[in-house]
Write a protein that holds these residues in place. Structure first.
Motif, PDB file in Angstrom:
ATOM      1  N   ALA A 148      64.700  -5.119   9.423  1.00 20.93           N
ATOM      2  CA  ALA A 148      65.252  -3.523   9.858  1.00 20.93           C
ATOM      3  C   ALA A 148      66.319  -3.756  11.092  1.00 20.93           C
ATOM      4  O   ALA A 148      67.209  -2.962  11.178  1.00 20.93           O
ATOM      5  N   SER A 149      66.117  -4.818  11.801  1.00 17.86           N
ATOM      6  CA  SER A 149      67.339  -4.862  12.855  1.00 17.86           C
ATOM      7  C   SER A 149      68.480  -5.676  12.292  1.00 17.86           C
ATOM      8  O   SER A 149      69.384  -5.959  13.441  1.00 17.86           O
ATOM      9  N   ALA A 195      67.576  -1.803   2.531  1.00 14.31           N
ATOM     10  CA  ALA A 195      67.303  -2.705   1.297  1.00 14.31           C
ATOM     11  C   ALA A 195      66.693  -4.105   1.759  1.00 14.31           C
ATOM     12  O   ALA A 195      65.595  -4.696   1.043  1.00 14.31           O
ATOM     13  N   ALA A 196      67.070  -4.691   3.005  1.00 15.52           N
ATOM     14  CA  ALA A 196      66.433  -5.646   3.473  1.00 15.52           C
ATOM     15  C   ALA A 196      64.806  -5.749   3.784  1.00 15.52           C
ATOM     16  O   ALA A 196      64.158  -6.409   3.492  1.00 15.52           O
ATOM     17  N   THR A 197      64.611  -4.468   4.430  1.00 18.05           N
ATOM     18  CA  THR A 197      63.345  -4.133   4.866  1.00 18.05           C
ATOM     19  C   THR A 197      62.429  -3.725   3.527  1.00 18.05           C
ATOM     20  O   THR A 197      61.428  -4.138   3.672  1.00 18.05           O
ATOM     21  N   THR A 198      63.029  -3.163   2.441  1.00 14.76           N
ATOM     22  CA  THR A 198      62.283  -3.129   1.271  1.00 14.76           C
ATOM     23  C   THR A 198      61.973  -4.433   0.613  1.00 14.76           C
ATOM     24  O   THR A 198      60.943  -4.444   0.097  1.00 14.76           O
ATOM     25  N   ALA A 199      63.080  -5.402   0.634  1.00 15.92           N
ATOM     26  CA  ALA A 199      62.549  -6.641   0.226  1.00 15.92           C
ATOM     27  C   ALA A 199      61.298  -7.288   0.943  1.00 15.92           C
ATOM     28  O   ALA A 199      60.630  -7.956   0.427  1.00 15.92           O
ATOM     29  N   ALA A 200      61.602  -7.158   2.365  1.00 17.44           N
ATOM     30  CA  ALA A 200      60.358  -7.760   3.031  1.00 17.44           C
ATOM     31  C   ALA A 200      58.921  -7.114   2.703  1.00 17.44           C
ATOM     32  O   ALA A 200      58.032  -7.896   2.624  1.00 17.44           O
ATOM     33  N   LEU A 201      59.194  -5.803   2.403  1.00 17.91           N
ATOM     34  CA  LEU A 201      57.599  -5.073   2.145  1.00 17.91           C
ATOM     35  C   LEU A 201      57.277  -5.477   0.723  1.00 17.91           C
ATOM     36  O   LEU A 201      56.079  -6.036   0.546  1.00 17.91           O
ATOM     37  N   SER A 202      58.423  -5.636  -0.127  1.00 14.39           N
ATOM     38  CA  SER A 202      58.040  -6.306  -1.511  1.00 14.39           C
ATOM     39  C   SER A 202      57.139  -7.736  -1.496  1.00 14.39           C
ATOM     40  O   SER A 202      56.443  -8.062  -2.013  1.00 14.39           O
ATOM     41  N   GLY A 203      57.945  -8.638  -0.803  1.00 14.29           N
ATOM     42  CA  GLY A 203      57.461 -10.001  -0.607  1.00 14.29           C
ATOM     43  C   GLY A 203      56.367 -10.108  -0.050  1.00 14.29           C
ATOM     44  O   GLY A 203      55.147 -10.813  -0.533  1.00 14.29           O
ATOM     45  N   VAL A 237      65.240  -0.492  -5.051  1.00 15.06           N
ATOM     46  CA  VAL A 237      64.310  -1.040  -5.803  1.00 15.06           C
ATOM     47  C   VAL A 237      64.386  -2.609  -5.550  1.00 15.06           C
ATOM     48  O   VAL A 237      65.308  -3.141  -5.843  1.00 15.06           O
ATOM     49  N   ARG A 238      63.217  -3.324  -4.979  1.00 17.13           N
ATOM     50  CA  ARG A 238      63.160  -4.635  -4.724  1.00 17.13           C
ATOM     51  C   ARG A 238      61.975  -5.277  -5.330  1.00 17.13           C
ATOM     52  O   ARG A 238      60.992  -4.652  -5.031  1.00 17.13           O
TER      53      ARG A 238
END
Length: 347
Positions: free
Chosen positions: A103-104, A114-122, A240-241
């Motif tokens: 997020a930072s 999008a990067a934060t969503t990808a981290a949550l997905s992983g 969506v990630r």
């Protein structure tokens, strides 16, 4: 048949039921009485556990996919577990750092989202979903790149470094000098403003004839602005990630279900409506299996939570989608933490 509530279960039934659900969530396979007897410490024989499991099956909380197989929780059983028996597990310090680091990241806000969503997905081993309003970028520069005698590329540069471009038709009689004049005028009008703010200023200047532009150049200014739709800043953005996380070894045995789920994820308008329905929730909303019509056929679960700014206003919705056997105790707090992280980013 009415599904019993937790107080209606005996202590023994409650313990066996919890152990079956937790073992199923971990393995994705039906759980047998011997497994519970060996691992539980309940001091019950496999025969006694089978009797309890049969009672739970008769109550609609467990099901046996095959006559000789163990049991697995039904949708009603999972709902009972999630609502009254689940012990939430807070994200670890490493998981929190992984989400906050994404997020930072410097750059456009949508890239950080999008990067934060990808981290949550992983971290959740699910597909990550987030629905946020499209933020109107503050603009820095506008330019035209000639593509031929009658076409040009309109290029819009934001203060955050984002770049958008569109191909437009040049007005009849447009000269290179007129193209340059239009670009200079638009850059001056747009700099430090959002597109909607710049539109209002330009409309006022042209209406009052304060803009010293010839007819062809004025037409090009209009076209340059018109290629970005008026409502572009109002349509929500759905990100969506991690769709690949939905194809795990347990899912490989049911490829038709996985294909159906991936097809459903392509229907972003329907997913956006689903997430939008969670905007008014006080905390995470959990849809298990057919409780949500969109993913009923694929047998999937959705966890969605509103993202609230510091003033309490809902500025988006974040969530995950995964199999009904996902680890709710771990993933629900992770979605909650991601929502809080995005709230700071969007405030």
């Amino acid at each position: 048949m009415m599904t019993p509530s937790i107080p209606e279960l005996t202590d023994r039934a409650r313990d066996v039921f919890r152990l079956v659900v937790e073992a199923y969530i971990e393995t994705g396979t039906p759980v047998g009485s011997k497994t519970i007897a060996l691992a539980s410490g309940l001091n019950l024989s496999p025969a006694s556990i089978r009797g309890v499991m049969q009672d739970l099956e008769n109550a609609g909380l467990l099901a046996a996919p095959h006559t000789s197989a163990g049991r697995m929780p039904t949708q009603s059983g999972l709902r009972l577990f999630v609502d009254g028996m689940m012990h939430a597990v807070a994200p670890t310090s490493e998981e929190r750092r992984a989400i906050e680091a994404r997020a930072s990241n410097a750059g456009p806000v949508e890239e950080a989202i999008a990067a934060t969503t990808a981290a949550l997905s992983g971290l959740s081993a699910c597909a990550g979903l987030v629905l946020v309003p499209k933020r109107e970028a503050v603009l820095r520069q506008f330019g035209f790149v000639p593509l031929g005698p009658d076409r040009a590329l309109a290029v819009l540069v934001g203060e955050d470094g984002s770049v958008e471009n569109r191909v437009i038709e040049l007005p009849a009689g447009m000269t290179p000098g007129g193209v340059e004049a239009a670009a200079n005028y638009l850059s001056a009008a747009l700099a430090g403003r959002t597109l909607s703010e710049a539109r209002r200023r330009i409309a006022a200047e042209i209406g009052e004839e304060r803009a010293r532009l010839d007819r062809a150049t004025r037409a090009l200014v209009d076209r340059g602005l018109a290629v970005w739709s008026e409502d572009g800043g109002h349509r929500p953005v759905l990100i969506v990630r991690g769709q690949a996380n939905l194809i795990d070894p347990a899912a490989a045995a049911d490829l038709d279900r996985v294909r159906g789920l991936l097809d459903e994820l392509e229907g972003k308008e329907e997913i956006a409506r689903l997430l939008d329905g969670a905007r008014e929730a006080e905390s995470a909303r959990i849809f298990i299996g057919s409780e949500n019509k969109l993913f009923a056929l694929s047998g999937s679960s959705v966890i969605a939570q509103p993202v609230r700014a510091l003033d309490g206003q809902v500025v988006g919705v974040v969530g995950v989608i995964g199999p009904t056997r996902l680890n709710y105790a771990r993933v629900v707090p992770m979605v909650d933490f991601t929502a809080a992280t995005l709230a700071r980013l969007l405030s």
